[in-house]
Every structure is written in C-alpha cells, then in structure tokens.
Design a protein around this motif. Structure first.
Motif, PDB file in Angstrom:
ATOM      1  N   PHE A  11       0.804  -1.209   0.000  1.00 43.34           N
ATOM      2  CA  PHE A  11       0.000   0.000   0.000  1.00 43.34           C
ATOM      3  C   PHE A  11       0.844   1.269   0.000  1.00 43.34           C
ATOM      4  CE2 PHE A  11      -3.908  -2.137   2.155  1.00 43.34           C
ATOM      5  CZ  PHE A  11      -4.195  -2.764   0.963  1.00 43.34           C
ATOM      6  N   PHE A  12       2.153   1.141  -0.165  1.00 40.73           N
ATOM      7  CA  PHE A  12       3.035   2.310  -0.131  1.00 40.73           C
ATOM      8  C   PHE A  12       3.931   2.301  -1.358  1.00 40.73           C
ATOM      9  CE2 PHE A  12       1.686   2.119   4.197  1.00 40.73           C
ATOM     10  CZ  PHE A  12       1.738   3.431   4.666  1.00 40.73           C
ATOM     11  N   LEU A 358      -7.024  -4.758  -3.540  1.00 40.56           N
ATOM     12  CA  LEU A 358      -7.868  -5.769  -2.901  1.00 40.56           C
ATOM     13  C   LEU A 358      -8.834  -6.388  -3.898  1.00 40.56           C
ATOM     14  CD1 LEU A 358      -8.654  -3.937   0.455  1.00 40.56           C
ATOM     15  CD2 LEU A 358      -7.017  -5.773   0.083  1.00 40.56           C
ATOM     16  N   TYR A 359      -9.321  -5.578  -4.840  1.00 40.05           N
ATOM     17  CA  TYR A 359     -10.218  -6.124  -5.871  1.00 40.05           C
ATOM     18  C   TYR A 359      -9.498  -7.191  -6.687  1.00 40.05           C
ATOM     19  CZ  TYR A 359     -13.104  -1.965  -4.974  1.00 40.05           C
ATOM     20  OH  TYR A 359     -13.867  -0.993  -4.392  1.00 40.05           O
ATOM     21  N   PHE A 364     -12.869  -8.756  -1.022  1.00 43.79           N
ATOM     22  CA  PHE A 364     -13.888  -7.712  -0.928  1.00 43.79           C
ATOM     23  C   PHE A 364     -14.292  -7.419   0.510  1.00 43.79           C
ATOM     24  CE2 PHE A 364     -14.291  -9.508  -5.177  1.00 43.79           C
ATOM     25  CZ  PHE A 364     -14.304  -8.369  -5.958  1.00 43.79           C
ATOM     26  N   VAL A 365     -14.267  -8.427   1.359  1.00 46.33           N
ATOM     27  CA  VAL A 365     -14.617  -8.179   2.760  1.00 46.33           C
ATOM     28  C   VAL A 365     -13.619  -7.224   3.383  1.00 46.33           C
ATOM     29  CG1 VAL A 365     -14.947  -9.230   5.018  1.00 46.33           C
ATOM     30  CG2 VAL A 365     -15.741 -10.421   2.968  1.00 46.33           C
ATOM     31  N   ALA A 367     -11.810  -5.155   1.713  1.00 46.87           N
ATOM     32  CA  ALA A 367     -11.981  -3.864   1.041  1.00 46.87           C
ATOM     33  C   ALA A 367     -13.120  -3.073   1.679  1.00 46.87           C
ATOM     34  CB  ALA A 367     -12.257  -4.088  -0.441  1.00 46.87           C
ATOM     35  N   ILE A 368     -14.180  -3.770   2.045  1.00 44.69           N
ATOM     36  CA  ILE A 368     -15.306  -3.086   2.689  1.00 44.69           C
ATOM     37  C   ILE A 368     -14.887  -2.520   4.033  1.00 44.69           C
ATOM     38  CG2 ILE A 368     -17.593  -3.457   3.697  1.00 44.69           C
ATOM     39  CD1 ILE A 368     -18.036  -5.567   1.497  1.00 44.69           C
ATOM     40  N   THR A 369     -14.167  -3.323   4.797  1.00 46.99           N
ATOM     41  CA  THR A 369     -13.697  -2.860   6.109  1.00 46.99           C
ATOM     42  C   THR A 369     -12.762  -1.671   5.966  1.00 46.99           C
ATOM     43  OG1 THR A 369     -13.859  -5.151   6.872  1.00 46.99           O
ATOM     44  CG2 THR A 369     -12.656  -3.599   8.257  1.00 46.99           C
ATOM     45  N   LEU A 370     -11.859  -1.766   4.988  1.00 42.12           N
ATOM     46  CA  LEU A 370     -10.921  -0.669   4.756  1.00 42.12           C
ATOM     47  C   LEU A 370     -11.665   0.597   4.341  1.00 42.12           C
ATOM     48  CD1 LEU A 370      -7.989   0.313   4.479  1.00 42.12           C
ATOM     49  CD2 LEU A 370      -8.024  -0.509   2.115  1.00 42.12           C
TER      50      LEU A 370
END
Length: 978
Positions: A11-12, A358-359, A364-365, A367-370
């Motif tokens: 993520f960086f 994430l996709y 997806f779970v 991704a939703i939390t994020l």
C-alpha cells in the motif's frame, strides 16, 4: 496471530530521496556525524556527534545549522509542537548530560545562532550512564530521562523562560530503562519500560508520590516503545506480539512474531523494524535488547514492515540491505534512514489504489472494512458491495450475492441486478431485492408489478399482505399495486390498500365491480366526506338501488335533504386472512376489518337511519356486531349544521329509472323537507305528480286509487308550482280526469268542467260540479236546466235537482220565465206538472211587484206636486217671519236680526257674518243644502261617465231597473239640459 496469518499488501510507494543541490548528498546523510534525527513542525532536525544541529527543509536541503553543544554528541532532540522551541540533549560520558532549550525564531546578534532559552545539567547520582530514553510534555513543564543503569530522573520547572528547574530521581531499577512515555489526562502518568518490566508512575495529580506500579512483568527493547497520539495508548513491540496499554492497563494485543528493533506510529499503521537473524554466537538477551553493536549489523539485512493492526494486514513489507537507523514521519509521508546514509520516502497510496489491489485479489470483505475505516462515501462503499456481489454471483453463491446487492441498493441500477435473477429458480432472491427496493423508496411501477407477479406466481398471500401492510410511508406505486391485486384476483388486498391510503373511489369500484359486495360498498360510501360520497353514489346509484334499494334510497334522501353526515365508526381493513391452498384470492368481507377512527373524517356522527348491513357476509368474526352498536349510539348525538351544498334533486332523477317505488319515496322526502330553490320545487312537484300517475296507470284496484288520490291531493294543495299545461298534458295522457278538472278550475273554466260532465252524460258529476261551481258561475244553472231535461234518463238521474235549479233561476233572475218555458219546451221530457209551482210563484211575484210599483209612482207624484206648490208660493207671496228667539243662541231676538225663507231667524252677531257678505246661509239648513248640492254635482259629473253606467248595467241582475235608476237620477242627458 502468527505472521503467516497476516495478509500482506503493498500500500506504499517507496522512493529514495535525493538531497537537492550538487554534492549535498554526502554532506547531509552520507557521513558519520549524524547522531539523531527529529521531525519538526515544518522541518527535520539532524543532530551530529560534534554538537551541531542542522535544519533540513522540505526540499531536503540544509536551510540552517548552528553549534548547539560544545562537548558531547546530540543524542536526543524534540521540537515542541506548534512552537519554535527546540529541545536538545547532548551526552559525554565524562560529564553529566546537558539539556538546552532553543528559540528558533530568536537570533543571537553575535553568532547568528538561535537564542538558548535555558541550559540544564541532568543529574544521575553522579553515575555516568548514557540516556537510553527521553520524554517530555508539550509545554516542557516536565521532562523524563531514563538511564542505562535503570534510574529515571524527572525535571520540573520553567525551562522555556529559565526560571529554574528541579530534578528528582523517581525510579531506580537494576534493569536498564528502554522506554519512557507520558500519558496525560486527569492525572499525568509516566510509563516506564525496562528490559524486564513495564511500570506506571503518577507524577502529577491524584496518586502522585506513590511508588511505580508494575503492570506487566515483561519489558521491551530500546526503541520498541512509542505512543499513539490519537488515543494516548502506549504501544510496545515484543517478539511475540504488539501490545497496547491504556488507562486501565493492557488493552488489545496483536500477535506478530519476530524480533523488533524499532516501533513507530504513522497514521493508522504501526511501523516495525525487524533486525536480521543472528548467525554468529548469540549475544546475551539483555545486551541485544539494549542495542547491540551497530558495526556488526552494517552489512546485515533487516525488514521494514507497516502493520494495520485493526484490519490484521501488512500494508507494506520489504527487506533492506542496510540496517535501519531512524524512522520518522514528516510532511505527510514516512521516511526511513539507513546506516549507509540513504533516505527513503514511503508515500501511502490512495484509498482507491488500495481498494483496486484488494479487488485484484478478490478480498472484498477486507476492502469493505478498509473503506469503512477510511470514511468513504456511501456511493463508494456501495460500489464495493456491488463488486462483491458480482464476484459471488459468478461463483454461484446467489444468496450471499443478493445480500451484497441489497447493501448497495441505494446507488445501483436495479435493472442490472433484476436481470441476473429473472430465472424461476432464483425468484426468492428477486423478491427479496424488489422488497428492499420498495423499502428504500426506489421502486418504480414496473418494480411493483414484477414483485406482485412474483407473489402471485408463488401464491404467497402472506408475503403479499405483509408487503401491502408495511408500516411507515408508502413504498410503492399505489395505483400499480391496486391494479395488480385486482388483476390477480386479490380483491380484499386491493380494497385494503385503497382504504388505507384514502382512495375512496377505488374502494367502491373494487367492492362493487370486483367483489360484488353491494351492502359493504354502500356502508363505505356513507362514511365518506360529502363530496366523495356524492361522486361515488351517483356513479353506482343504479347498481346499488338494484341490490340495496331501501338503504340506497335513504342515503339519497339524507344527502339531497342536507341531512347527510359521515359515519364516524369507520372501518379500516385489517389483514385479510390468507388461505395458502387457494389458487386465486380469497374474498373476505370488509366488515371483518378492525374498527378504528378515521382521522381524515370529521368527528360529528352520521345521524341518518343506520344501514342494516348483514353481519355474516363472508368469514366475519363473532364480535363484529359492536360496529352497529357504535353506529346506533353515534346516531343519538346532536347533529351539527350542514357542511356541504345540497345538489339539485334533478341530478338524481335518472338514477331511479326502473325503480318507481323508491323514486316516489325519494321525491316525497325531498318535497317534505322543502326545496332550496323555486326551480327545484317545480322539478320535484312535477316529477312527483308524473310518477304518481304513471304508477297508478300500471296498478289495479285499490293500489291505483291510492296513487290517484295522492296525485289529486298533490295538485289540490295551495301554491303548488306545477305548470297547468304540464298537469293537463300528464292528466290527459294517463286519463286522470281529476287533473283536467283541477286545471280548468285554476283557469276559471268552470263552465267547461260542467260541459265535460254533460258531454260524458255523467249526471252525478254534473250535479257535483253544479253544486261546487254554481254559486260562482250562475250561468251553469241555465245549462243544467237544459241538460236535466235533455232525456228521460238524465231527468230521472237528476231527481229533485231540477226543482233546485228552477228555484235558483227564479231567485237570482237568471232567466226570464219565458226563457225557462222555451228551454223546457225544446223536447218533450219535462211536463207541466214539473213547472207548475215555478209558474204560479212567478206570476204571483210579478203581480205583487206591479202593485208596489203603482203605489210608489203615486207617492212620487203627490210629493212632486207639493214641492212645486211651495216653490210657487215662495216666488209670488210675501213671507211672514214670526220667530221671537234666535235659532242659534236661543236668546230673545232683537235687532239687528236676520231672517231666512226657511223660517229660521238669528241675531246678526250669531251668524259670524263678515260685513258686506250677502251670501249668508242658514246654519241650521246648511248641512242638508250641502248634501243636495253634492248629489246634484255627482249627477252632473255622471253624465259623462258612460263606463260607470255600463259597469253597473253589466253587473246588475235587473238591467232594465238599472237603466230606469240612471234615468231617474237625471244622468241620461235630459235633466242636465234643464
């Protein structure tokens, strides 16, 4: 949680920072003079082993430098947040550490360096051990120093203005101090970490002065303790996990195995520096925790990791060839400085970039939390749900996919989802989605149609009822739902919807056209406001009169007479009882609906005659009779004034076609109440008269007589506004003789009435008409005389009425005796014996009249002669006056006196005569004289009034006598000439 259970992502974005300017790279980071690094508000501060402080700008160029300490190296620095104050700590093991506070915004004129606000030597009981931990409050009111020998010194005072400070050793231990952190709140607590324990010490507030309290019997290494400024929790990295400590002790921990060298907090991430595994002979555990030898690790690899502890994921992890020396956050990014002098920038990717990662991995779970933690908009979050639903749909997990589509329903095109679930096997999922669309008020009429079709296909009446009875605002297109329920045969559900939402016209349509429940429809109409009640009543009047004639007629009467009041015991349909095995909708009576007040209707009661609707229509509960009791009790209450304008009765006439009996009841009630306008009155009476006659024409016997009697009674009333031409026309068309007679009476055609009886040879009617109209129409008697003697049958039927006619003719002089004889001699019906008495009486009367006239003439002659003689004597002979008293005052008559030819004498003074007035008149005879003059004047005036003479002649019974009277009064011209 083991390291392998943490999901690892990138993520960086990592980039190496190149200092600006030529040759600058070796002068800033690529040397051995760098002893510490501290981020500031706008710059980065670098401390050197030679006591020099360098200030690095965002362009990574040294914007300023100054010599802060003469001896020792700068091991700790901190800029007070939000100020220009910089705290530096320099150490030289040959002497005590020195703390200085610098004001960067103030400059010494001689050296150009920042002004030193205060300088303080840090005491450690004269034990020369390095400072292993340093912490300070934001206002510099307290500073804590931890030493490698296990002691902690607190410095209190005003270091900013150099007003003195006090030092005190507050903690001593045999284990070296590895970390210090302040936590502020109601009390100020200092967290102390050693290699073997974790303790808390209250240094201000309640509990101050008490010894340090151990909260954990496990310590940490140097650099493995930090504070999360968002919540004030203390974060400690140990080999097995990452621990959080709050006000109440240890909080959550996150298992992450491996040795840790440095820990920091950057936004939501915990940054960890993991040293390389040591293959050389193991060092002692205490020495390794304290720091070890950096020279041995210069060419060993280490791991740099950023953890998102809440989401249990590794946001970034990489292996570095050179060991990590410093990690700090500045200018919104994270920076890492390695031992070989390289500076790396770690820039966090955008949320969308992280979600895309994430996709790609179908997480997806996570991704939703994020997204939820990132505070994304509802639109973005729903987009993730939709992508997750698409992924699950492709996997064949339709139920779970539908749950995701439901979460994303607010900004998802419904057709995209509906198209996926049109298969019959997935109809339950489709129903679920359509129901949610309606709950979110996003459904169109097409969606409502589709949902109701699904219910019908599954024959799921329970769900249908639950759908239409859902509480709250209307979630679907009402017209579509009602239409679909009607088409599917769910009439009760359609009626419930229409009733609940005030669609009165639809309720009546359903009850009459679909359910054929006419009493319930009528009962519903009578509970509506006047305007909708009138509209629905007129629309279905003929149908209601066909099936509920009495109640419908009563409702018409109430409305058109201004007595209509909506019933307040209105029924709102409850849940129609479903029957699972039925292929079509099950009918239930609206009477089974729950009784509750209808707030949209007025509170006054309906006072008309209660409708007697059956209580056992359909499957009605046993306690329904309470409704009629409510209606009956309401009917007894007072009635308010009329709240609507009554329509013209003519508008209701067409509704009663083929219902004459009910029409008569309606018209009679309207007539009894009294129409509001003259036009309505004419319409009502004329129509009522017509319906009486038309009904009588279809009846026989007493029924016919009854209606003819009503018609006759109607037209015989006073001031009846029925046009005579209409009465005559209707009576003629229906052979109603009383009607034609009444018209002729009103028009004064009494002779025509009598003639109609004689023409019809109705002797009894003729006699009755003669008795009724004879006093006002004398000419009827001569006609009756001719009719009675027209035939023997008529003469026989007349009986003694002939004598009465002759007597009336004789008394009133309607005919001369000769005329009577001529009339009777026209035919041979009348005999002499029938008129003998009439003739004898007439002759005797004539004789008496002649004798009286002769005597009267003789008296008039003698009186005339006498008056003429008096006049002659007055004209030719002298008059002798012998009166001795005044005729006015009664006194003795003396001169001057006045004598009149009428033999009356007066004192001159009693006459009140004006001197010179010769027209004196006797006061005694003046009245009679005035009367005579007035009569004479009237006679003179009457000479020119021929109209008066003709009028008297026309109205007189004895016309010859009238002529003689006018002649005798001198008004015929002869007298006037005298």
């Amino acid at each position: 949680m083991a390291l392998s259970s943490w999901k690892t992502f990138n993520f960086f974005n990592v980039s190496e920072v190149k200092p600006s300017g030529e040759g600058r790279s070796t002068s800033i980071f690529d040397n051995n003079d760098l002893s510490c690094v501290s981020p500031g508000s706008e710059n980065v501060f670098l401390g050197g082993f030679d006591g020099t402080v360098r200030i690095v700008s965002p362009a990574f160029a040294v914007s300023r430098s100054f010599h802060a300490h003469d001896t020792g190296s700068i091991t700790h620095m901190k800029q007070v947040e939000g100020t220009s104050l910089l705290v530096t700590v320099a150490e030289d093991l040959s002497s005590d550490p020195i703390l200085k506070v610098w004001a960067l915004d103030k400059t010494e004129k001689k050296t150009g360096s920042p002004r030193c606000q205060s300088t303080l030597s840090i005491q450690n009981g004269r034990k020369q051990f390095p400072i292993s931990a340093f912490a300070t409050l934001d206002d510099l009111s307290q500073c804590a120093f931890g030493f490698a020998n296990g002691s902690v010194t607190i410095v209190r005072g005003d270091l900013i203005h150099d007003r003195g400070a006090r030092q005190r050793t507050v903690f001593e231990s045999e284990e070296p101090i590895t970390g210090l952190q302040f936590r502020e709140g109601p009390t100020t607590t200092l967290y102390i970490a050693t290699t073997g324990r974790l303790l808390t010490l209250v240094i201000s507030g309640r509990g101050q002065g008490q010894p340090a309290r151990a909260i954990e019997d496990v310590g940490c290494g140097v650099g493995c303790m930090t504070v999360d400024k968002k919540n004030g929790d203390i974060v400690i990295a140990r080999e097995d996990a990452i621990y959080y400590y709050g006000m109440n002790g240890r909080g959550p921990c996150y298992a992450y195995e491996g040795s840790k060298k440095l820990v920091n907090i950057y936004n939501d991430y915990v940054t960890l520096v993991l040293p390389p595994s040591i293959s050389a002979p193991a060092k002692s555990s205490a020495l390794r925790k304290f720091g070890g030898s950096q020279a041995d690790e210069l060419f060993n690899t280490s791991t740099f990791t950023l953890l998102e502890t809440d989401l249990k994921m590794v946001a970034h992890s990489e292996t570095l060839v050179s060991q990590v020396k410093y990690v700090f956050a500045q200018w919104g990014d994270l920076f890492l400085l390695s031992l070989d002098g390289k500076l790396f920038r770690y820039h966090e990717k955008t949320l969308q970039q992280k979600l895309d990662i994430l996709y790609q991995r179908n997480m997806f779970v996570l991704a939703i939390t994020l997204a939820q933690k990132g505070g994304v908009s509802v639109y973005q979050k729903n987009n993730i749900y939709r992508k997750y639903g698409d992924y699950l749909y492709q996997k064949g997990d339709y139920d779970t996919a539908m749950q995701q589509y439901l979460k994303a329903i607010d900004n998802t095109e419904p057709s995209q989802v509906i198209r996926k679930f049109l298969d019959t096997q997935r109809i339950h999922n489709l129903i679920e989605y359509l129901e949610e669309l309606h709950d979110h008020h996003k459904a169109t009429s097409d969606h409502t149609t589709l949902l109701l079709n699904c219910y019908a296909k599954l024959k799921d009446i329970d769900k249908l009822e639950a759908f239409i009875k859902s509480p709250g605002d209307l979630k679907f297109d009402l017209d579509t739902a009602i239409s679909m329920c009607r088409q599917g045969g769910y009439f009760e559900q359609a009626a419930y919807l229409a009733t609940k939402h005030g669609e009165h016209a639809l309720v009546v349509v359903i009850l009459i056209e679909d359910s054929k429940k006419y009493p319930e429809a009528l009962a519903y109409i009578c509970r509506l406001e006047p305007e909708p009640a009138y509209t629905n009543l007129m629309k279905y009047a003929r149908v209601l009169l066909e099936h509920c004639p009495e109640d419908t007629t009563q409702l018409f009467i109430d409305y058109y007479t201004g007595q209509y009041r909506p019933r307040t015991d209105v029924v709102v349909p409850s849940a129609p009882t479903s029957q699972g095995g039925a292929s079509t909708a099950v009918f239930q009576s609206l009477a089974s609906f729950l009784l509750v007040p209808l707030t949209s209707l007025p509170s006054f009661p309906y006072t008309s005659r209660p409708f007697e609707v059956s209580r056992n229509i359909g499957s009605v509960a046993a306690d329904i009779p309470e409704a009629s009791e409510v209606a009956e009790s309401d009917a007894k209450e007072s009635v308010p004034e009329q709240q609507y304008s009554t329509p013209s009765p003519r508008t209701a006439f067409s509704s009663f076609v083929d219902h004459p009996d009910e029409f008569i009841i309606f018209l009679e009630a309207c007539v009894k109440t009294g129409p509001s306008t003259e036009r309505d009155k004419i319409d009502l009476y004329t129509t009522l008269f017509e319906i009486y006659l038309s009904t009588a024409k279809t009846k026989e016997g007493t029924e016919k007589d009854k209606f003819e009697a009503k018609a006759k009674e109607l037209i015989e009333k006073e001031n009846i506004p029925i046009d005579t031409s209409n009465v005559l026309l209707l009576s003629t068309l229906t052979d109603f003789q009383d009607g034609t007679i009444r018209v002729r009476e009103k028009q004064g055609l009494r002779f025509d009435i009598f003639r109609s009886f004689t023409t019809a040879q109705d002797t009894a009617g003729a006699v009755k008409a003669l008795r009724k109209y004879g006093p006002e129409e004398p000419q009827l008697y001569p006609a009756a005389l001719a009719y009675f003697t027209s035939s023997p049958r008529v003469l026989q039927e007349a009986g003694s009425e002939l004598d009465a006619v002759l007597r009336k003719i004789d008394e009133d002089g309607l005919m001369a005796p000769l005329q009577v004889i001529q009339t009777l001699s026209t035919n041979a019906v009348a005999t002499m014996g029938m008129v003998k008495k009439y003739l004898s009486d007439t002759i005797e009367r004539e004789r008496k009249e002649i004798s009286n006239n002769r005597r009267l003439v003789e008296s008039y002659r003698s009186e005339t002669l006498q008056k003429r003689q008096e006049i002659t004597d007055l004209a030719t002979k002298p008059a002798v006056f012998q009166a001795r008293r005044c005729s006015s005052c009664g006194g003795s008559l003396d001169l001057p006196a006045v004598h009149f030819l009428c033999k009356h004498s007066f004192h001159q003074r009693c006459l009140n005569q004006v001197p010179g007035d010769d027209n004196a008149e006797c006061p005694v005879c003046a009245g009679n004289n005035a009367t005579i003059r007035a009569i004479r004047k009237a006679q003179v005036e009457a000479e020119g009034r021929s109209d008066l003479f003709l009028d008297v002649l026309r109205t007189s019974r004895d016309r010859f006598g009238a002529v003689s009277e006018f002649f005798g009064r001198g008004v015929m011209g002869g007298v006037g000439g005298e």
